[in-house]
Design an enzyme around this catalytic site. Structure first.
Site, PDB file in Angstrom:
ATOM      1  N   LYS A 119      43.847  47.825  35.662  1.00 38.98           N
ATOM      2  CA  LYS A 119      43.702  46.992  37.076  1.00 38.98           C
ATOM      3  C   LYS A 119      43.092  45.028  36.404  1.00 38.98           C
ATOM      4  O   LYS A 119      42.962  44.849  35.538  1.00 38.98           O
ATOM      5  CB  LYS A 119      42.114  46.555  37.465  1.00 38.98           C
ATOM      6  CG  LYS A 119      41.628  45.579  38.851  1.00 38.98           C
ATOM      7  CD  LYS A 119      40.618  46.703  39.362  1.00 38.98           C
ATOM      8  CE  LYS A 119      40.243  45.634  40.814  1.00 38.98           C
ATOM      9  NZ  LYS A 119      38.428  46.416  40.848  1.00 38.98           N
ATOM     10  N   SER A 201      38.744  47.365  46.066  1.00 37.27           N
ATOM     11  CA  SER A 201      39.659  46.200  45.604  1.00 37.27           C
ATOM     12  C   SER A 201      41.069  47.019  44.406  1.00 37.27           C
ATOM     13  O   SER A 201      41.811  46.179  44.206  1.00 37.27           O
ATOM     14  CB  SER A 201      39.337  45.452  44.361  1.00 37.27           C
ATOM     15  OG  SER A 201      38.269  45.629  44.381  1.00 37.27           O
ATOM     16  N   THR A 222      32.947  47.264  42.673  1.00 37.75           N
ATOM     17  CA  THR A 222      31.418  46.635  42.134  1.00 37.75           C
ATOM     18  C   THR A 222      30.220  47.437  43.610  1.00 37.75           C
ATOM     19  O   THR A 222      29.167  47.161  43.688  1.00 37.75           O
ATOM     20  CB  THR A 222      31.165  44.984  42.690  1.00 37.75           C
ATOM     21  OG1 THR A 222      32.289  44.456  41.929  1.00 37.75           O
ATOM     22  CG2 THR A 222      29.773  44.211  42.945  1.00 37.75           C
ATOM     23  N   GLY A 224      32.181  49.774  46.159  1.00 38.74           N
ATOM     24  CA  GLY A 224      32.865  50.931  46.846  1.00 38.74           C
ATOM     25  C   GLY A 224      34.886  51.269  46.140  1.00 38.74           C
ATOM     26  O   GLY A 224      35.990  51.513  46.593  1.00 38.74           O
ATOM     27  N   SER A 225      34.879  49.854  44.966  1.00 39.41           N
ATOM     28  CA  SER A 225      36.324  49.734  44.668  1.00 39.41           C
ATOM     29  C   SER A 225      36.810  50.603  43.195  1.00 39.41           C
ATOM     30  O   SER A 225      38.415  50.401  44.004  1.00 39.41           O
ATOM     31  CB  SER A 225      36.390  48.051  44.118  1.00 39.41           C
ATOM     32  OG  SER A 225      36.320  47.338  45.084  1.00 39.41           O
TER      33      SER A 225
END
Ligand SMILES: *[C@@H]1O[C@H](CO)[C@@H](O)[C@H](O)[C@H]1NC(C)=O
Ligand SMILES: *[C@@H]1O[C@H](CO)[C@@H](O)[C@H](O)[C@H]1NC(C)=O
Ligand SMILES: *[C@@H]1O[C@H](CO)[C@@H](O)[C@H](O)[C@H]1NC(C)=O
Ligand SMILES: CC(=O)N[C@H]1CO[C@H](CO)[C@@H](O)[C@@H]1O
Length: 561
Positions: A119, A201, A222, A224-225
């Site tokens: 990422k 994300s 943080t 759900g990402s």
């Protein structure tokens, strides 16, 4: 045999040179004397790739070439998934060095020579040729002081950094902007339906893993990402306990909630990656609280370990909120878990769940942390051509460059503004943080576990992240099912939809701090029993066609001599 292989070599060279649609792989597979099939990169696992590398069937250089070609096919062309922001200009050189080392002295670890996509909020030294930007033009060309802690561990283990994945800009802390969009990368979409919301994300990591644009990927969570992109892209994901993996060198939202973890096609791969990236790091003091020995999470990959495990179902205001299609699949999953020997305790509610729903304390902590820690990020840069040196500068940079950062439909920066309005580590901040821990841990997940004598909680991935986010607790997610073909599409942003026909959804296991091994073993039994991932593939145009055979004509011929 020799003549055949020579003929094959010539043929394959011609195919390669002229890029004929004629597939060398057909020839290769049907040729007599070929013992092993090359792994299909759409699905290939780390152990399969490692076996092929060890056997000399292909090299890491071949692997990098094949993944680069697969990215090229679908990233900006064809379905234009926009999953990858940059590829690593040093990857082929690194691969060649790691190939030579494997030959000379064997492999360093299960990740030796394995291409990993990161990422774009995870730092890599700029001398290697890649940016670290969280998708924002405000960080393009910036020079970070060092590799991220997890990247140091990956490199030490012999992994190859393949590139940087698109993401929701600033890990979805820009504002009310669709998941998977960043200024630099544009709108990333999922591979299971045209324009599918990839969820964020860690969206690019998820989409890239889902169709084999890399062997494995890393995301950050943080709230759900990792869990959500794993679910939307038919993948396994591990959100580790905050402090199991280092956040040093990760563009932050919050030291209290951020965590780095694997997003992969199988839990086996996820466990291998987690074993490498976990561990203490003096540059992230939260990691000093973890147990002294990093577990070998591969040891948790034992389908028998689920027998007798007590797994709770937090119905109240959690499972009950899931979409009805997902709930139906979830009830079947509970039967599967029972069939595997687990004891399902239903309901097993979080006593604090209604207070969690009503609380605004997560926002207060994240807003405050983001301002302090993002300011530190900009200050610590060796160089930043945009001139941005603070959150306030960033907000102004976006306003000054609307064509890059605030295009129509993606112009909200309310999270940045809310964060800028905070006043540091005030008494109210510490009260909020303590309240989050009380609600998420003491009277939340830990209370549900203790009151019911449980090993873990199970719930649809779509509802799993909130309590674990404020607690800093782990979540392990595996595929649960797919929306039926007659599902009406629903808008998830200007350019995306979810749900949609065939859109994947996931099953999550949640536990207390540092209970990853237990969660992995339970989820692994479920994954192996159901093999849900294999039930459905991406839409045809989103499946890259390049395979190892296509980059491998020389070694392939050598294999047959
Ligand atoms: C960063 O991105 C720029 C612009 O795309 C590119 O020219 C450069 O090679 C990348 N890497 C570094 C380290 O700046
Ligand atoms: C980590 O270090 C910071 C700054 O040095 C300090 O404020 C914080 O309390 C420490 N946190 C932990 C968990 O040790
Ligand atoms: C935060 O938690 C404190 C302590 O429980 C509570 O009094 C306060 O109302 C909460 N604040 C918000 C914004 O929810
Ligand atoms: C590897 C790749 O395709 N990178 C592209 C990602 O998206 C940006 C913005 O569209 C392009 O500039 C990159 O070339």
């Amino acid at each position: 045999m020799r003549r055949l292989s020579f003929t094959l070599l010539v043929l394959s060279t011609i195919c390669y040179a002229q890029r004929l649609s004629f597939s060398f792989s057909d020839l290769f597979m049907k040729s007599p004397g070929v013992q092993r099939q090359l792994p299909d990169l759409y699905e290939a696992s780390v152990p399969e790739l490692q076996a092929g590398l060890d056997a000399g069937d292909f090299t890491s250089v071949d692997l990098v070439k094949a993944y680069f070609a697969r990215i090229e096919e679908v990233n900006l062309q064809g379905p234009a998934l926009r999953a990858v922001l940059e590829t690593n200009p040093s990857a082929l050189t690194q691969a060649a060095e790691l190939d030579a080392e494997r030959k000379a002295s064997g492999k360093r670890s299960a990740l030796h020579g394995i291409p990993v996509l990161l990422k774009d909020n995870i730092a890599t030294v700029s001398s290697e040729g890649m940016n670290t930007t969280a998708g924002s033009f405000s960080l393009l060309g910036s020079v970070v002081p060092d590799d991220a802690g997890v990247v140091k561990r990956l490199r030490a283990a012999g992994a190859i950094i393949l590139g940087k994945a698109n993401l929701s800009e600033f890990a979805h802390f820009r504002g009310n902007v669709a998941s998977g969009w960043s200024g630099r990368g544009g709108q990333n979409s999922g591979a299971y339906f045209p324009g599918l919301d990839p969820c964020g994300s860690s969206s690019g990591s998820g989409v890239a893993a889902s169709i084999g644009l890399a062997a494995v990927t890393l995301g950050t969570e943080t709230d759900g990402s990792i869990t959500c992109p794993s679910e939307h892209n038919n993948l396994a994901g591990i959100k580790p306990t905050v402090g199991l993996t280092s956040r040093a060198g990760v563009i932050p939202i919050s030291a209290n909630q951020d965590t780095v973890g694997p997003i992969t096609r199988s839990l086996t791969d996820a466990a291998i990656v987690l074993s490498v990236i976990a561990g203490k790091d003096p540059n992230d003091n939260f990691t000093l609280a973890q147990p002294d020995t990093v577990p070998d999470f591969s040891k948790a990959l034992d389908v028998r370990a689920i027998k007798g495990k007590r797994i709770g179902v937090p119905r109240l205001n959690l499972v009950s909120r899931a979409n009805p299609t997902i709930l139906t699949a979830f009830e079947t999953a509970l039967d599967t878990l029972r069939g595997l020997g687990a004891i399902i305790v239903d309901p097993a509610d979080l006593p604090s769940i209604n207070e969690i729903r009503a609380s605004g304390n997560e926002s207060l902590v994240l807003n405050t942390d983001f301002k302090v820690q993002l300011n530190e990020w900009y200050e610590n840069l060796v160089e930043n051509p945009s001139g941005v040196r603070s959150l306030a500068d960033l907000i102004q940079f976006d306003l000054d460059n609307p064509e890059l950062e605030l295009p129509p439909g993606f112009s909200d920066q309310s999270d940045l503004l809310a964060a800028e309005a905070t006043n540091g580590f005030t008494a109210a901040y510490f009260e909020s943080l303590a309240s989050n821990h009380d609600l998420g841990r003491t009277r939340g997940i830990d209370a549900a576990l203790r009151n019911n004598n449980l090993d873990a909680l199970v719930m649809p991935a779509s509802v799993a992240s909130g309590p674990a986010a404020i607690a800093g607790y782990p979540i392990v997610t595996v595929p649960l099912g797919f929306f039926p073909d007659n599902t009406p599409t629903r808008s998830a942003g200007p350019l995306t939809v979810y749900p949609a026909p065939g859109a994947p959804f996931g099953l999550s296991f949640v536990g207390t701090a540092f209970s990853e091994s237990k969660l992995i073993s339970i989820a692994f039994a479920y994954e192996q029993k159901t093999k849900t991932r294999l039930q459905r593939k991406a839409f045809a145009a989103a499946i890259p066609t390049t395979q190892l055979q296509d980059v491998l004509f020389r070694p392939a011929a050598a294999l047959m001599l």
